[in-house]
Design a protein around this motif. Sequence first.
Motif, PDB file in Angstrom:
ATOM      1  N   TYR A 187       0.799  -1.203   0.058  1.00 31.48           N
ATOM      2  CA  TYR A 187      -0.126  -0.127   0.045  1.00 31.48           C
ATOM      3  C   TYR A 187       0.747   1.419  -0.070  1.00 31.48           C
ATOM      4  O   TYR A 187       1.980   1.136   0.466  1.00 31.48           O
ATOM      5  CB  TYR A 187      -1.029   0.090   1.288  1.00 31.48           C
ATOM      6  N   ASN A 188       0.275   2.220  -0.580  1.00 36.38           N
ATOM      7  CA  ASN A 188      -0.843   2.437  -1.295  1.00 36.38           C
ATOM      8  C   ASN A 188      -1.043   2.389  -2.702  1.00 36.38           C
ATOM      9  O   ASN A 188      -2.032   2.098  -3.316  1.00 36.38           O
ATOM     10  CB  ASN A 188      -1.446   3.836  -0.702  1.00 36.38           C
ATOM     11  N   SER A 189       0.167   2.475  -3.124  1.00 38.63           N
ATOM     12  CA  SER A 189       0.279   2.579  -4.657  1.00 38.63           C
ATOM     13  C   SER A 189       1.211   1.603  -5.306  1.00 38.63           C
ATOM     14  O   SER A 189       1.490   1.604  -6.671  1.00 38.63           O
ATOM     15  CB  SER A 189       0.766   4.101  -5.286  1.00 38.63           C
ATOM     16  N   GLY A 190       2.120   0.979  -4.576  1.00 44.49           N
ATOM     17  CA  GLY A 190       2.811  -0.168  -5.332  1.00 44.49           C
ATOM     18  C   GLY A 190       4.103   0.343  -5.780  1.00 44.49           C
ATOM     19  O   GLY A 190       4.866  -0.338  -6.706  1.00 44.49           O
ATOM     20  N   THR A 191       4.593   1.499  -5.236  1.00 44.88           N
ATOM     21  CA  THR A 191       5.795   2.226  -5.598  1.00 44.88           C
ATOM     22  C   THR A 191       7.015   1.078  -4.922  1.00 44.88           C
ATOM     23  O   THR A 191       6.728   0.025  -4.128  1.00 44.88           O
ATOM     24  CB  THR A 191       5.958   3.422  -4.815  1.00 44.88           C
TER      25      THR A 191
END
Length: 253
Positions: A187-191
């Motif tokens: 989380y939150n964006s898969g960076t």
Amino acid sequence: DETTWQTVSISPSALVAGTNTIAVEMHQNLGTSSDISFDFSMVGTDAVSVTRGPYLQLGTHNSIIVRWRTNAATDSQVRFGTTQGVLSGTVTDGASTTEHAVQITGLLPDTKYFYQVGTSAAGLSGNDATTYFYTNPVPGTVRPYRFWVIGDAGTGSAQQTTVRNAFTTFNGSTRTDAWLMLGDNAYNSGTDAEYQSYVYNIYPSILKSVVLWPALGNHDTAQSTNPPASLPYFELFSLPTSAEAGGFPSGTE
């Protein structure tokens, strides 16, 4: 004055794998002098270090991919063997990179291998009792299997580590045949940074000994329904596209 350190740098090429001997001579002005003293310290400084992994990908009954990241670009080498400390097998990739992915082929099925990752010049991580992998049994083998399956795990919360600890406590020394992540792994964006914090930093001991098979969730794509090939998920994992591990070719990770 017997308090000032005299420092000399030596090249790692002067050392060999195994036992090394440091020979020292002491010279006094007079053989009868009583004020002799000596101290010695050897400090290793690695220009190259492992910053992620090692972790296991795309395991089959006769092959596996070992991945890791280093802080500086080097070639890649994996040493492996069925006896800890006797790693007679070697696979080397001469390309210089920080994202290392080495495939080992020709392995025995249903067999435990110990391994070490590093460069052609030196091992960097592994060659110990906790760094190993199992190859799969031959397809069709009927026996009990154990899988660890988690979903929506990568929150960085106390619950995430509680679940991890509950599994490792319950599982003990039992072999885990495969590990599935069902999506929303970081989380939150898969960076890349989120994967480091919520996957690689949370599960280091499991990652280096159990093959991970991840699935893609909306939080791994920053909610994109058409994620690009440059998505960290696709760059971090080595996933089958041509039925390399059985099943049917999908043509995409």
